[in-house]
Enzyme design. Sequence first.
Site, PDB file in Angstrom:
ATOM      1  N   GLY A  42      -1.929  13.651  -4.699  1.00  0.00           N
ATOM      2  CA  GLY A  42      -2.066  13.136  -3.519  1.00  0.00           C
ATOM      3  C   GLY A  42      -2.906  11.810  -3.855  1.00  0.00           C
ATOM      4  O   GLY A  42      -2.449  10.725  -3.227  1.00  0.00           O
ATOM      5  N   GLY A  43      -4.152  12.093  -4.549  1.00  0.00           N
ATOM      6  CA  GLY A  43      -4.915  10.720  -4.530  1.00  0.00           C
ATOM      7  C   GLY A  43      -5.522  10.194  -3.185  1.00  0.00           C
ATOM      8  O   GLY A  43      -5.461  10.851  -2.400  1.00  0.00           O
ATOM      9  N   ILE A 186      -8.365  -3.362   5.634  1.00  0.00           N
ATOM     10  CA  ILE A 186      -9.076  -1.960   6.046  1.00  0.00           C
ATOM     11  C   ILE A 186      -9.950  -1.911   7.275  1.00  0.00           C
ATOM     12  O   ILE A 186      -9.838  -1.143   8.131  1.00  0.00           O
ATOM     13  CB  ILE A 186      -9.711  -1.267   4.814  1.00  0.00           C
ATOM     14  CG1 ILE A 186      -9.031  -1.033   3.559  1.00  0.00           C
ATOM     15  CG2 ILE A 186     -10.753  -0.076   4.979  1.00  0.00           C
ATOM     16  CD1 ILE A 186      -9.657  -0.575   2.323  1.00  0.00           C
ATOM     17  N   GLY A 273     -13.750  -4.266   0.799  1.00  0.00           N
ATOM     18  CA  GLY A 273     -13.016  -4.126  -0.820  1.00  0.00           C
ATOM     19  C   GLY A 273     -13.182  -2.875  -1.445  1.00  0.00           C
ATOM     20  O   GLY A 273     -13.876  -1.990  -1.090  1.00  0.00           O
ATOM     21  N   HIS A 446      22.972  -5.562  16.976  1.00  0.00           N
ATOM     22  CA  HIS A 446      22.390  -6.090  18.253  1.00  0.00           C
ATOM     23  C   HIS A 446      22.008  -5.124  19.163  1.00  0.00           C
ATOM     24  O   HIS A 446      23.066  -4.432  19.449  1.00  0.00           O
ATOM     25  CB  HIS A 446      23.006  -7.263  18.637  1.00  0.00           C
ATOM     26  CG  HIS A 446      22.613  -7.926  19.637  1.00  0.00           C
ATOM     27  ND1 HIS A 446      21.473  -8.639  19.878  1.00  0.00           N
ATOM     28  CD2 HIS A 446      22.930  -7.901  21.104  1.00  0.00           C
ATOM     29  CE1 HIS A 446      21.208  -9.404  20.935  1.00  0.00           C
ATOM     30  NE2 HIS A 446      22.155  -8.589  21.869  1.00  0.00           N
TER      31      HIS A 446
END
Length: 475
Positions: A42-43, A186, A273, A446
């Site tokens: 999963g990380g 984030i 970051g 549409h």
Amino acid sequence: MPEVIQTQVAVIGAGPGGYGCAFMCADLGLQTVLIDVEKNPGGTCLYRGCIPTKALLHISHVISNALEAEKFGVHFQKPKLDIDKIRKNVQGVVEHLTGGLGQLTKLRNINYIQGRASFLDSNTLEVFLMDGRELRINAEYTVISAGSRPALFGQPIDSPDIMNSNTAINIEEIPERLLVIGGGYIGLELGTVYATLGSEVTLVEVTDGLLPGVDRDLVRPLEQHLEKVLHQIHLKTLVKQLKPQKKGISVELEGADIKKPQQIFDKVLVSVGRKPNSSGLGLKNTNVSVDEKGFIRVDEQRRTTDPYIFAIGDVAGGPMLAHKATHEGRTVAEIISGKNVAFEPQAIPAVVFTDPEIAWCGLTEEQARSKNIPVQVSRFPWSASGRAMTMFRGEGLTKLITHAETQQILGCGIVGANAGELIGEATLAIEMGATLEDLDLTIHPHPTLSETIMESAGALLGKSTHIYRKTSRKE
């Protein structure tokens, strides 16, 4: 002596890139070992990033929609928040998805090892298991997919009142006053969540605009919305000092519009970051080279400077996006199996899951002009979209960047509700080398938001039904 395992492929890190690579390796008949510290694959994306954040954003959107409904004559009672239940449900989503990946790992007969790996040499890994044992893996090839971590802000400060993106998703309480440092995706996503749940959110960004590097045409509608949602937004503002107090964090701010430099916040979210997880892997024992920012150097096949080692995902640089890592991993698996392929996408889509969402792919207008590419730009306002107006979301915009001579689609940017669900069509158009006419002649249902892509193409051709453009008969 530690146990020794022989394998064709070892993958370090089981995030989207790592498990994507391992799964493809196994599908191609390669003996594969997958190593990660978590119980299941999963990380960061599944455990601490994409998935839990989007679950929280969905809750935030439901609350926002209920509040906005008052404008249209629909009134709801003020929402009552059960923080424990929110946290439990978000965790339930994570456990469901990671558990499913664990089952897929077993079905593919991948040897999943829970532990931390580092190189002893180019073909040998030392793995410390979570239960304290040690083993070694001899691999013909190793794929590094170690991911990234939140970047630090100044000197580390040990305080539970200072959060990063990992800790902020595990909502323990809703702070009365929250400072968000960083106006990237984030900070904006999590800042929006906390603001909707009840925090008075102040956001500071050191540059002169939110989402640095993103097309200003796309950012502008989001900025206008955030000015209503957040308490304050300070651009070109520095955080000079963070100092823990008995209760909260004392913050010193410096900027042209800062009237009160010293302020107290209950919590501070640092989102400045991410940094690659290239340290601690024993790379000095290999021929792998790393650049000045810590990213592993790779070529178009994701080969490192060591012939036995590949690197993918965040640790290899480029856009830090889960879907980019997955495709890199699949490419590497094919290369190891003997196929002559490379990672050469024409466009990688990116999405900011704020409200409104921002999505883009291919070249931006600024990038195209900086490369002296002759371009045409089309902007289709969602105020001309029937579907957008039925949703009362006319602030959106669909923007196409096309080659002025060939009319080939070079880039696309969308801001508005569900922009992330729309960008895939534009990405496919760029990959297929589609032209304005291809998009204009593709019949879209549409009323839908997807029509805005067709209409944007038609606008440049002078064929858009809902945008008037004076043309000559020859056109």
